[in-house]
Design an enzyme around this catalytic site. Structure first.
Site, PDB file in Angstrom:
ATOM      1  N   ASP A 276       0.908  -1.281  -0.073  1.00 50.61           N
ATOM      2  CA  ASP A 276       0.062  -0.088  -0.017  1.00 50.61           C
ATOM      3  C   ASP A 276       0.835   1.198   0.014  1.00 50.61           C
ATOM      4  O   ASP A 276       1.945   1.062   0.461  1.00 50.61           O
ATOM      5  CB  ASP A 276      -0.978   0.125   1.341  1.00 50.61           C
ATOM      6  CG  ASP A 276      -1.788   1.243   0.988  1.00 50.61           C
ATOM      7  OD1 ASP A 276      -2.620   1.229   0.065  1.00 50.61           O
ATOM      8  OD2 ASP A 276      -1.933   2.129   2.208  1.00 50.61           O
TER       9      ASP A 276
ATOM     10  N   GLU B 289       0.699   5.782   0.493  1.00 46.72           N
ATOM     11  CA  GLU B 289       0.292   6.969   0.936  1.00 46.72           C
ATOM     12  C   GLU B 289       0.755   8.201  -0.130  1.00 46.72           C
ATOM     13  O   GLU B 289       1.918   8.052  -0.393  1.00 46.72           O
ATOM     14  CB  GLU B 289       0.052   7.305   2.256  1.00 46.72           C
ATOM     15  CG  GLU B 289      -0.404   6.472   3.074  1.00 46.72           C
ATOM     16  CD  GLU B 289      -1.871   6.117   2.938  1.00 46.72           C
ATOM     17  OE1 GLU B 289      -2.643   6.934   2.079  1.00 46.72           O
ATOM     18  OE2 GLU B 289      -2.627   4.819   3.364  1.00 46.72           O
TER      19      GLU B 289
ATOM     20  N   GLU C   1      -6.582  17.750   1.478  1.00 38.70           N
ATOM     21  CA  GLU C   1      -7.665  16.467   1.366  1.00 38.70           C
ATOM     22  C   GLU C   1      -6.936  15.405   1.549  1.00 38.70           C
ATOM     23  O   GLU C   1      -7.468  14.461   2.338  1.00 38.70           O
ATOM     24  CB  GLU C   1      -8.383  16.699   0.075  1.00 38.70           C
ATOM     25  CG  GLU C   1      -9.267  18.077  -0.111  1.00 38.70           C
ATOM     26  CD  GLU C   1      -8.482  19.031  -0.786  1.00 38.70           C
ATOM     27  OE1 GLU C   1      -7.189  19.182  -0.702  1.00 38.70           O
ATOM     28  OE2 GLU C   1      -9.137  19.883  -1.031  1.00 38.70           O
TER      29      GLU C   1
ATOM     30  N   HIS D  81      -4.934  10.233   5.383  1.00 40.79           N
ATOM     31  CA  HIS D  81      -3.793   9.471   5.926  1.00 40.79           C
ATOM     32  C   HIS D  81      -3.393  10.265   7.346  1.00 40.79           C
ATOM     33  O   HIS D  81      -2.473   9.717   7.990  1.00 40.79           O
ATOM     34  CB  HIS D  81      -2.886   9.141   4.926  1.00 40.79           C
ATOM     35  CG  HIS D  81      -2.380  10.389   4.256  1.00 40.79           C
ATOM     36  ND1 HIS D  81      -1.620  11.439   4.659  1.00 40.79           N
ATOM     37  CD2 HIS D  81      -2.414  10.541   2.835  1.00 40.79           C
ATOM     38  CE1 HIS D  81      -1.453  12.164   3.611  1.00 40.79           C
ATOM     39  NE2 HIS D  81      -1.806  11.649   2.562  1.00 40.79           N
TER      40      HIS D  81
ATOM     41  N   HIS E 277      -5.613   6.038   7.412  1.00 40.79           N
ATOM     42  CA  HIS E 277      -5.155   4.896   6.453  1.00 40.79           C
ATOM     43  C   HIS E 277      -3.533   5.398   6.732  1.00 40.79           C
ATOM     44  O   HIS E 277      -3.097   6.247   7.124  1.00 40.79           O
ATOM     45  CB  HIS E 277      -5.291   5.625   5.042  1.00 40.79           C
ATOM     46  CG  HIS E 277      -6.496   5.355   4.416  1.00 40.79           C
ATOM     47  ND1 HIS E 277      -6.788   4.351   3.305  1.00 40.79           N
ATOM     48  CD2 HIS E 277      -7.724   6.082   4.909  1.00 40.79           C
ATOM     49  CE1 HIS E 277      -8.232   4.510   3.208  1.00 40.79           C
ATOM     50  NE2 HIS E 277      -8.633   5.235   4.094  1.00 40.79           N
TER      51      HIS E 277
ATOM     52  N   ASP F  61      -2.391  -0.801   6.441  1.00 37.99           N
ATOM     53  CA  ASP F  61      -3.298  -1.197   5.526  1.00 37.99           C
ATOM     54  C   ASP F  61      -2.753  -2.480   5.014  1.00 37.99           C
ATOM     55  O   ASP F  61      -3.468  -3.200   4.384  1.00 37.99           O
ATOM     56  CB  ASP F  61      -3.619  -0.174   4.609  1.00 37.99           C
ATOM     57  CG  ASP F  61      -4.449   0.933   5.214  1.00 37.99           C
ATOM     58  OD1 ASP F  61      -5.044   0.813   6.294  1.00 37.99           O
ATOM     59  OD2 ASP F  61      -4.930   1.942   4.189  1.00 37.99           O
TER      60      ASP F  61
END
Length: 249
Positions: free
Chosen positions: A7, A9, A52, A57, A158, A163
């Protein structure tokens, strides 16, 4: 088979708009077993993180200001993922960011060139898999956790490594989680546990009879639902074979 459940970010949603990776997490599986080997790295994206994205996260510009830039971690990351199957939820998003980072790096330093990701790794998209298995239903990672009884209680924001750990559990459940049980049995037999080298232990015919407690209707229903999930993902379960063998002909 070597798999990396991954995963990322990022600073925003589109690398074509100059957005960059700020966190990478990966969990290694070999033959569907956790090896204990992981990869986790925060990255200075050399640009501002959109507000945003921070709401999703929680990673701020200050948090990554002193982290290495992608060029400093690229070779270590490449060695970790190269040749593996990458298991990613919504894979085009993460792979698109990886390839964007590799293109920027290759343009800056020339050789050795890294990427494209799909030329050196196979990619399994669990979101695409979930949509095929559960058409018309919500297939976010949180929804899959609920569907497959995977604990995601620690997932408030997140985070790439967390994750990845959650996705690894979901992926194993989606693809038929009986493998670990069968492998554990093989290991016990090969090591000769519970009955010598053959794995067989003789039981006296004079032993005391054990009482049998029948499951409740609610327990039977939970059992049937779990079998349906396994049939959806792997096509068959051992229970069906046993039930067929025991039914009168």
């Amino acid at each position: 088979m070597r798999q990396i459940v991954m995963d990322t970010e990022t600073t925003g949603i589109d690398p074509r708009e100059g957005h960059r990776i700020i966190e990478i997490g990966g969990i290694e599986l070999i033959n569907r077993r956790f090896t204990g080997r992981t990869y986790h790295q925060y990255i200075n994206p050399e640009r501002e993180i959109e507000a945003e994205a921070i709401e999703i996260h929680g990673i701020t510009n200050e948090r990554v200001a002193n982290e290495p830039v992608f060029a400093q971690i690229a070779d270590e990351l490449w060695e970790f993922i190269r040749g593996a199957q990458l298991v990613i939820h919504n894979a085009p998003f993460d792979v698109g960011f990886f390839d964007h980072e590799f293109r920027l790096l290759n343009a800056a330093r020339g050789e050795p060139k890294l990427g494209p990701t799909a030329d050196h790794c196979s990619v399994l998209d669990t979101l695409k898999m979930a949509r095929q298995m559960h058409p018309g239903q919500r297939n976010s990672l949180d929804a899959l956790c609920k569907r497959y009884d995977v604990d995601n209680g620690q997932r408030v924001l997140h985070g790439a490594l967390l994750d990845s750990e959650i996705l690894a559990d979901v992926y194993l459940a989606m693809t038929g989680g009986q493998t670990a049980l069968s492998l554990a049995g093989e290991e016990a037999r090969s090591s000769g546990e519970a009955g010598g080298a053959s794995g067989i232990r003789r039981i006296s015919r004079d032993r005391v009879s054990l009482s049998v407690t029948q499951p409740s209707e609610a327990e039977w229903e939970a059992h049937r639902q779990r079998l349906d999930q396994i049939r959806e993902s792997s096509g068959e379960v051992q229970w069906d074979k046993l039930a067929s063998a025991e039914s009168p002909h």
